[in-house]
Design an enzyme around this catalytic site. Structure first.
Site, short mmCIF file in Angstrom:
data_model
loop_
_atom_site.label_atom_id
_atom_site.label_comp_id
_atom_site.label_asym_id
_atom_site.label_seq_id
_atom_site.Cartn_x
_atom_site.Cartn_y
_atom_site.Cartn_z
N HIS A 173 43.81 53.34 46.71
CA HIS A 173 42.43 52.91 46.44
C HIS A 173 42.19 51.55 47.11
O HIS A 173 43.05 50.67 47.02
CB HIS A 173 42.22 52.79 44.93
N CYS B 232 36.29 55.05 48.78
CA CYS B 232 35.49 54.49 47.68
C CYS B 232 34.36 53.66 48.28
O CYS B 232 34.59 52.53 48.73
CB CYS B 232 36.37 53.64 46.76
N HIS C 27 35.11 58.61 45.98
CA HIS C 27 34.44 57.84 44.92
C HIS C 27 33.10 57.43 45.52
O HIS C 27 33.08 56.57 46.41
CB HIS C 27 35.19 56.53 44.63
N ASP D 61 31.23 57.56 40.97
CA ASP D 61 32.00 56.40 40.53
C ASP D 61 31.07 55.46 39.76
O ASP D 61 30.01 55.11 40.26
CB ASP D 61 32.58 55.71 41.77
N HIS D 62 31.47 55.04 38.62
CA HIS D 62 30.67 54.16 37.76
C HIS D 62 29.25 54.72 37.60
O HIS D 62 28.96 55.81 38.07
CB HIS D 62 30.62 52.73 38.31
N TYR E 221 31.69 53.11 32.91
CA TYR E 221 31.83 54.56 32.74
C TYR E 221 30.91 55.17 31.68
O TYR E 221 31.35 55.90 30.80
CB TYR E 221 33.30 54.91 32.45
C1 DNO Z 1 37.62 51.07 38.38
C2 DNO Z 1 38.37 51.85 39.34
C3 DNO Z 1 39.77 51.35 39.59
C4 DNO Z 1 40.57 52.43 40.27
C5 DNO Z 1 41.96 52.03 40.58
C6 DNO Z 1 42.68 53.10 41.35
O1 DNO Z 1 36.69 51.57 37.87
O2 DNO Z 1 37.71 52.01 40.53
O3 DNO Z 1 40.37 51.05 38.37
O4 DNO Z 1 40.64 53.53 39.44
O5 DNO Z 1 41.99 50.87 41.30
O6 DNO Z 1 44.04 52.83 41.38
#
Ligand code: DNO
Length: 411
Positions: free
Chosen positions: A242, A280, A307, A360-361, A377
């Site tokens: 990531h 991401c 993501h 993501d989020h 989340y």
């Molecule tokens: C937060 C996430 C990070 C991600 C880690 C992956 O919301 O984007 O915690 O899961 O960095 O290892």
């Protein structure tokens, strides 16, 4: 085809239940064995318990996020051998249990960083903000990291001092707790909820990097890959790193997964599909917004997990999160290139064509205000994001098929 629609689920204590995900049409669950302490082995037995639970609800355990890389591996401390052996063992067990995608990160001490977990949008929704002067206030004045003041330009430091002077004691403590504990505990970070003197523990972790510069840290990542990529390969696992969030150095610590060049460097360490990355957009866009499409073009064949979300970029390295379609990321352009990558995989007979995607989020909204959730989340905000992304994807996919006149397999 279409990307596999996934959802990050934090285990049985998550306020969103597996049955809820089933109603929402989720195909794949993204989760971790959050009850196993960072650094310990994930046994086949524990993995199978979670896997069966997910499968009983008609979904698959699509991605592990994350199998945490302990600080002892990142700093190569005395317990390195035990930790790396455990990591290899967990990977082997995951592969043998049929889990084929594993996310990790290689950020020193802190996983992601935000200075405000409850930033209000004019709409009344809530997102997370990274305000650089506030972060400097935390680093230089609240934490009092030795030497911190030297790391920042005088103008920013001055702004930070003013911010600090205008904060109450409670506000300063909340800021420190959010950065060190609240945003890290739920993702199995280094400083969890258990530490009483979390600032002291945090400073000790930072100090363990005193002799590790960027180059040395890169050599640690290379060593880690050497140990784990062959095990991943043998067991049918695609590892994906990531990106740093945010993608620039913080707290005087080395950062090595921030830029397009960093990603190229990593995937070139091992010419293996098992050595991939998470695309991401939320993290990468902060430093590479103009290069997102380039990253897909040059490194897209090693993307194992998507993501997707958007940001609003502000001056002085500040940004706040936003919804999923609108913002600094050209989500249409990104989505189109990613779908083309998926078509390429299908045409060339690759087995990893699912390309799991998660919204993501998300923006906290409506009855998210009445439901417990980890920062970033919320249920409704993420579900809206996933619906929007699915709509965009469906439209582009259809247009691509009509444009090229090539029949693409339908799911
Ligand atoms: C937060 C996430 C990070 C991600 C880690 C992956 O919301 O984007 O915690 O899961 O960095 O290892």
């Amino acid at each position: 085809m279409a990307f596999e629609k996934t959802w990050r689920w934090f285990g049985p204590d998550d306020a969103v239940k597996l049955a809820d995900l089933q109603q929402m049409g989720i195909e794949g669950v993204v989760t971790a064995l959050h009850h196993i302490p960072n650094g310990e082995v994930w046994t086949a037995e524990e993995i199978m318990k979670v896997k069966s639970l997910i499968e009983e609800h008609g979904m698959r355990w699509s991605v592990v996020e994350s199998l945490p890389v302990s600080e002892g591996i990142k700093t190569r401390s005395a317990n390195y051998d035990r930790l790396i052996a455990n990591y290899r063992e967990s990977l082997r067990n995951l592969g043998q249990c049929g889990i084929d995608t594993v996310t990790y990160n290689f950020m020193p001490v802190l996983d992601w960083v935000r200075t405000d977990l409850h930033f209000k949008l004019p709409s009344g929704g809530e997102v997370m903000l990274f305000d650089f002067p506030t972060f400097v206030a935390f680093d230089a004045f609240i934490l009092g990291r030795p030497g911190a003041e030297k790391d920042y330009p005088p103008a920013i430091l001055e702004k930070a001092r003013k911010k600090y002077n205008s904060m109450s004691h409670t506000e300063a403590e909340t800021l420190a707790r959010n950065i060190i504990v609240v945003s890290q505990g739920f993702i199995d970070g280094a400083v969890g909820n258990s530490s009483d003197d979390y600032k002291k523990a945090f400073l000790e972790y930072i100090n363990s990097y005193r002799d590790i510069d960027r180059q040395k840290f890169r050599s640690h990542l290379a060593g880690f890959l050497e140990e784990v990529v062959p095990v991943a390969e043998e067991n049918g696992v695609n590892l994906c790193i990531h990106p740093d969030d945010p993608p620039f150095p913080v707290l005087g610590l080395p950062r090595i997964v921030s830029t397009a060049e960093d990603i190229e460097w990593i995937i070139n360490q091992h010419d293996s599909l098992s050595n991939g990355f998470v695309f991401c957009t939320g993290s990468l866009s902060v430093a590479n917004n103009d290069r997102l499409e380039k990253i897909i073009e040059t490194c897209g064949h090693r993307i194992h997990f998507l993501h997707l979300r958007n940001n609003v970029l502000l001056p002085e390295n500040c940004f706040h999160e936003y919804g999923h379609i609108f913002g600094c990321v050209d989500m249409y352009g990104v989505m189109k290139l990613l779908l083309q990558e998926q078509h390429r995989r299908i045409r060339t007979g690759r087995r990893d064509t699912r390309m799991p995607l998660r919204a993501d989020h998300g923006i906290k909204m409506l009855d998210d205000y009445g439901r417990e959730a980890n920062p970033g989340y919320p249920l409704i905000g993420r579900m809206k994001g996933l619906a929007e992304l699915t709509g965009l994807e469906t439209g582009i996919e259809r247009a691509l098929i009509e444009e090229t006149d090539v029949p693409v397999p339908v799911k």
